[in-house]
Design an enzyme around this catalytic site. Structure first.
Site, PDB file in Angstrom:
ATOM      1  N   SER A  87       0.836  -1.196   0.000  1.00 39.70           N
ATOM      2  CA  SER A  87       0.000   0.000   0.000  1.00 39.70           C
ATOM      3  C   SER A  87       0.876   1.253   0.000  1.00 39.70           C
ATOM      4  O   SER A  87       1.623   1.485  -0.938  1.00 39.70           O
ATOM      5  CB  SER A  87      -0.957  -0.038   1.202  1.00 39.70           C
ATOM      6  OG  SER A  87      -1.948   0.950   1.089  1.00 39.70           O
ATOM      7  N   ASP A 165     -10.108  -5.367  -3.797  1.00 34.32           N
ATOM      8  CA  ASP A 165      -9.538  -4.313  -2.949  1.00 34.32           C
ATOM      9  C   ASP A 165     -10.430  -3.077  -3.052  1.00 34.32           C
ATOM     10  O   ASP A 165     -10.616  -2.526  -4.141  1.00 34.32           O
ATOM     11  CB  ASP A 165      -8.128  -4.003  -3.448  1.00 34.32           C
ATOM     12  CG  ASP A 165      -7.342  -3.087  -2.536  1.00 34.32           C
ATOM     13  OD1 ASP A 165      -7.945  -2.183  -1.937  1.00 34.32           O
ATOM     14  OD2 ASP A 165      -6.113  -3.279  -2.450  1.00 34.32           O
ATOM     15  N   HIS A 198      -7.361  -5.865   0.365  1.00 32.42           N
ATOM     16  CA  HIS A 198      -6.169  -5.072   0.667  1.00 32.42           C
ATOM     17  C   HIS A 198      -5.430  -5.568   1.909  1.00 32.42           C
ATOM     18  O   HIS A 198      -4.444  -4.965   2.308  1.00 32.42           O
ATOM     19  CB  HIS A 198      -6.593  -3.605   0.886  1.00 32.42           C
ATOM     20  CG  HIS A 198      -5.497  -2.595   0.734  1.00 32.42           C
ATOM     21  ND1 HIS A 198      -4.924  -2.294  -0.488  1.00 32.42           N
ATOM     22  CD2 HIS A 198      -4.873  -1.797   1.641  1.00 32.42           C
ATOM     23  CE1 HIS A 198      -4.007  -1.356  -0.324  1.00 32.42           C
ATOM     24  NE2 HIS A 198      -3.945  -1.039   0.960  1.00 32.42           N
TER      25      HIS A 198
END
Length: 223
Positions: A87, A165, A198
């Protein structure tokens, strides 16, 4: 490293894992703990230029200083060091690698923020840390950086992205980095996975393949 079980896998390959923090600790800047996507939760691996952040929020330089410390104090091979992240950390890994290809010989990422200059997370962070002059943001935007280069990592870059995600459509923009790699003739393996989100289950599923990617590629580049 811990939640995804990466340490166990790296140990089998004879690799050392070094994990920097996401932001400075103990700076006590007013407002730094007010939101999860700015301040102590998200330093964005850049060197801030705007007060009051510029004194402490210098995570880009911190990672490079950490690199020098590790090389100096531990039995590592400077010619065989890679970088990865998830991320915001994936954003940091791509940016640090692209700006320092002589230091980091391999790079991979899990669901990275690929074009922070164009997403809400990045715009918020860049405006706060770097000011409103968007030209200054480009030095920390992986897609913009890649467009200015020619195949900086000839052995390839590995990115995994979950298609479930919730941040994919409005924050991550892997397609922008993919297009930049095509322009730069940079080999990229961008793997899109149905039903993955995610989180850490996503990372734990594919972390072994990332560690193997670094191990194999670093062996190729070791003198």
């Amino acid at each position: 490293m811990i939640k995804a079980g990466a340490q166990r896998i790296a140990a089998k390959q004879g690799l050392m894992l070094i994990a920097p923090d996401t932001s400075p600790r103990g700076a006590n800047i007013p407002g730094e703990a007010d939101s999860w996507d700015l301040g102590i939760g998200a330093g964005f691996y850049l060197d801030a230029t705007e007060a009051p952040w510029d004194k402490h929020y210098r995570m880009y330089s911190y990672v490079l200083e950490l690199y020098e410390l590790i090389v100096r104090e531990f039995p590592v091979l400077p010619s065989s060091i890679g970088i990865t992240g998830h991320s915001m950390g994936g954003h940091g890994a791509l940016v640090l690698a692209l700006r320092n290809p002589t230091l980091f010989k391999t790079v991979s990422a899990f669901a990275p923020i690929c074009a922070p200059s164009k997403c809400p997370w990045g715009v918020k962070a860049f405006a706060t840390y770097l000011g409103n002059e968007q030209e200054n943001w480009q030095q920390y935007d992986a897609s913009a950086l890649m467009e200015q280069r020619h195949a900086p990592f000839p052995n390839g870059i590995l990115i995994d992205q979950g298609l479930s995600d919730k941040f994919l459509s409005n924050q991550l923009f892997p397609q922008a980095f993919e297009a930049a790699c095509q322009k730069a003739q940079q080999p990229l393996e961008l793997r899109r996975h149905a039903d993955y989100d995610h989180g850490y289950y996503f990372i734990s599923t594919f972390v072994e393949e990332h560690i193997q990617f670094h191990h194999q590629t670093l062996n190729w580049t070791t003198p």
